[in-house]
Design a protein around this motif. Structure first.
Motif, PDB file in Angstrom:
ATOM      1  N   GLN A  23     -12.246  -2.531  -9.741  1.00 44.87           N
ATOM      2  CA  GLN A  23     -10.825  -1.754  -9.503  1.00 44.87           C
ATOM      3  C   GLN A  23     -10.845  -1.504  -8.196  1.00 44.87           C
ATOM      4  N   LEU A  24      -9.517  -1.398  -7.653  1.00 49.65           N
ATOM      5  CA  LEU A  24      -9.289  -1.077  -6.058  1.00 49.65           C
ATOM      6  C   LEU A  24      -8.264  -0.898  -6.268  1.00 49.65           C
ATOM      7  N   LEU A  25      -7.520   0.460  -6.611  1.00 51.06           N
ATOM      8  CA  LEU A  25      -6.595   0.735  -6.587  1.00 51.06           C
ATOM      9  C   LEU A  25      -5.318   1.181  -5.650  1.00 51.06           C
ATOM     10  N   ILE A  26      -4.208   0.468  -6.122  1.00 51.92           N
ATOM     11  CA  ILE A  26      -3.608   0.777  -4.253  1.00 51.92           C
ATOM     12  C   ILE A  26      -2.145   1.215  -4.862  1.00 51.92           C
ATOM     13  N   SER A  27      -2.079   2.423  -3.867  1.00 50.77           N
ATOM     14  CA  SER A  27      -0.826   3.176  -3.769  1.00 50.77           C
ATOM     15  C   SER A  27       0.343   3.609  -2.574  1.00 50.77           C
ATOM     16  N   MET A  28       1.054   3.404  -3.123  1.00 48.73           N
ATOM     17  CA  MET A  28       1.965   3.143  -1.513  1.00 48.73           C
ATOM     18  C   MET A  28       2.906   5.044  -1.349  1.00 48.73           C
ATOM     19  N   ASP A  50       6.912  -4.326   9.076  1.00 43.81           N
ATOM     20  CA  ASP A  50       6.741  -3.110   8.126  1.00 43.81           C
ATOM     21  C   ASP A  50       5.860  -3.331   6.997  1.00 43.81           C
ATOM     22  N   PHE A  51       4.659  -4.119   7.071  1.00 41.58           N
ATOM     23  CA  PHE A  51       4.107  -4.571   5.866  1.00 41.58           C
ATOM     24  C   PHE A  51       2.693  -5.000   6.172  1.00 41.58           C
ATOM     25  N   GLN A  52       3.051  -5.453   7.867  1.00 40.64           N
ATOM     26  CA  GLN A  52       1.476  -5.620   8.748  1.00 40.64           C
ATOM     27  C   GLN A  52       0.545  -4.427   8.519  1.00 40.64           C
ATOM     28  N   LYS A  53       0.905  -3.502   8.863  1.00 45.77           N
ATOM     29  CA  LYS A  53       0.588  -2.945   8.474  1.00 45.77           C
ATOM     30  C   LYS A  53      -0.477  -2.325   7.469  1.00 45.77           C
ATOM     31  N   PHE A  54       0.506  -3.019   6.368  1.00 41.62           N
ATOM     32  CA  PHE A  54      -0.805  -2.637   4.438  1.00 41.62           C
ATOM     33  C   PHE A  54      -1.662  -4.325   4.902  1.00 41.62           C
ATOM     34  N   LYS A  55      -1.251  -5.402   5.635  1.00 36.30           N
ATOM     35  CA  LYS A  55      -2.245  -6.443   6.099  1.00 36.30           C
ATOM     36  C   LYS A  55      -2.991  -5.783   6.740  1.00 36.30           C
ATOM     37  N   SER A  56      -3.183  -5.001   7.711  1.00 38.54           N
ATOM     38  CA  SER A  56      -4.548  -5.022   8.515  1.00 38.54           C
ATOM     39  C   SER A  56      -5.218  -3.411   7.769  1.00 38.54           C
ATOM     40  N   GLN A  57      -4.935  -2.891   7.060  1.00 40.48           N
ATOM     41  CA  GLN A  57      -5.489  -1.716   6.544  1.00 40.48           C
ATOM     42  C   GLN A  57      -6.658  -2.656   5.051  1.00 40.48           C
ATOM     43  N   ASP A  83       2.246   5.363   3.463  1.00 39.05           N
ATOM     44  CA  ASP A  83       1.452   5.367   4.194  1.00 39.05           C
ATOM     45  C   ASP A  83       0.170   4.996   2.465  1.00 39.05           C
ATOM     46  N   TYR A  84      -0.512   4.286   2.724  1.00 41.01           N
ATOM     47  CA  TYR A  84      -1.159   3.806   1.304  1.00 41.01           C
ATOM     48  C   TYR A  84      -2.550   4.836   1.625  1.00 41.01           C
ATOM     49  N   LEU A  85      -2.252   4.451   0.180  1.00 47.23           N
ATOM     50  CA  LEU A  85      -4.477   5.646  -0.178  1.00 47.23           C
ATOM     51  C   LEU A  85      -5.063   4.540  -1.431  1.00 47.23           C
ATOM     52  N   PHE A  86      -6.112   3.797  -0.752  1.00 45.38           N
ATOM     53  CA  PHE A  86      -6.658   2.965  -1.269  1.00 45.38           C
ATOM     54  C   PHE A  86      -8.191   3.628  -1.994  1.00 45.38           C
TER      55      PHE A  86
END
Length: 203
Positions: free
Chosen positions: A55-60, A26-33, A69-72
């Motif tokens: 700064q990089l803002l990452i929100s789930m 379930d966290f591999q998607k985040f790692k790839s992105q 999904d994630y927003l960068f």
């Protein structure tokens, strides 16, 4: 993430905890992105040198039907930086696939499919108010564009503003958690038998 290119290189690449967590399916998607975003920022291009201390803002975000999904997001500060960044993204991403664009609320949004070796779906990106937004979710980018145009901000939330102002910017990462959403996110990883019970938990 504070100074995210340096943070990834110095703190994550050889970190055993990071490797163990991102080995979970379930966290591999985040790692790839995340690695894809990092690969863009580390391109040897002097024109985007302004990213190095950003700064990089990452929100789930919960996106419905037991999906997330994630927003960068990266603040680019100036119109000049925004124009340079957009030209750079178009140049880099067009090497892998055609870039498709459409307008949402009079703001252009672009999509491009990364190299197939990354096993990533299309990435959507846009720049509005000198903020770069990227996600594999079209809905998240569109919602962010709408949020910026509405002039609404989490900083108007007193509790968040207090937490944000107390964050230590000298640390590599500052993590913010909305405790009210914890049951819903935990339920995403639960079996069907426990999904409803966990997602409806309160206090």
């Amino acid at each position: 993430l504070n100074n995210f290119p340096v943070f990834f290189k110095n703190n994550l690449q050889n970190n055993t905890i990071w490797q163990d967590i991102t080995a979970i399916p379930d966290f591999q998607k985040f790692k790839s992105q995340f690695q894809f975003i990092d690969s863009i920022s580390n391109k040897n291009d002097k024109d985007i040198g302004f990213l190095k201390d950003k700064q990089l803002l990452i929100s789930m975000h919960y996106t419905g039907n037991r999906n997330y999904d994630y927003l960068f997001c990266v603040g680019l500060e100036t119109e000049t930086n925004s124009e340079i960044m957009m030209d750079f993204l178009k140049k880099v991403l067009s090497c892998h696939s055609a870039i498709v664009s459409y307008s949402y609320d009079n703001i252009p949004i672009y999509s491009s499919t990364p190299d197939s070796s990354n096993n990533l779906p299309p990435f959507y990106f846009s720049i509005s108010d000198n903020i770069l937004m990227l996600s594999t979710s079209k809905i998240l980018v569109q919602s962010s564009v709408g949020q910026l145009k509405s002039n609404e901000s989490l900083l108007k939330n007193q509790s968040f503003a207090m937490a944000y102002s107390s964050a230590n910017r000298d640390k590599g990462i500052n993590l913010y958690v909305d405790y009210k959403t914890i049951p819903k996110y935990l339920s995403l990883f639960a079996s069907d038998a426990y999904y409803k019970k966990i997602s409806s938990a309160t206090n």
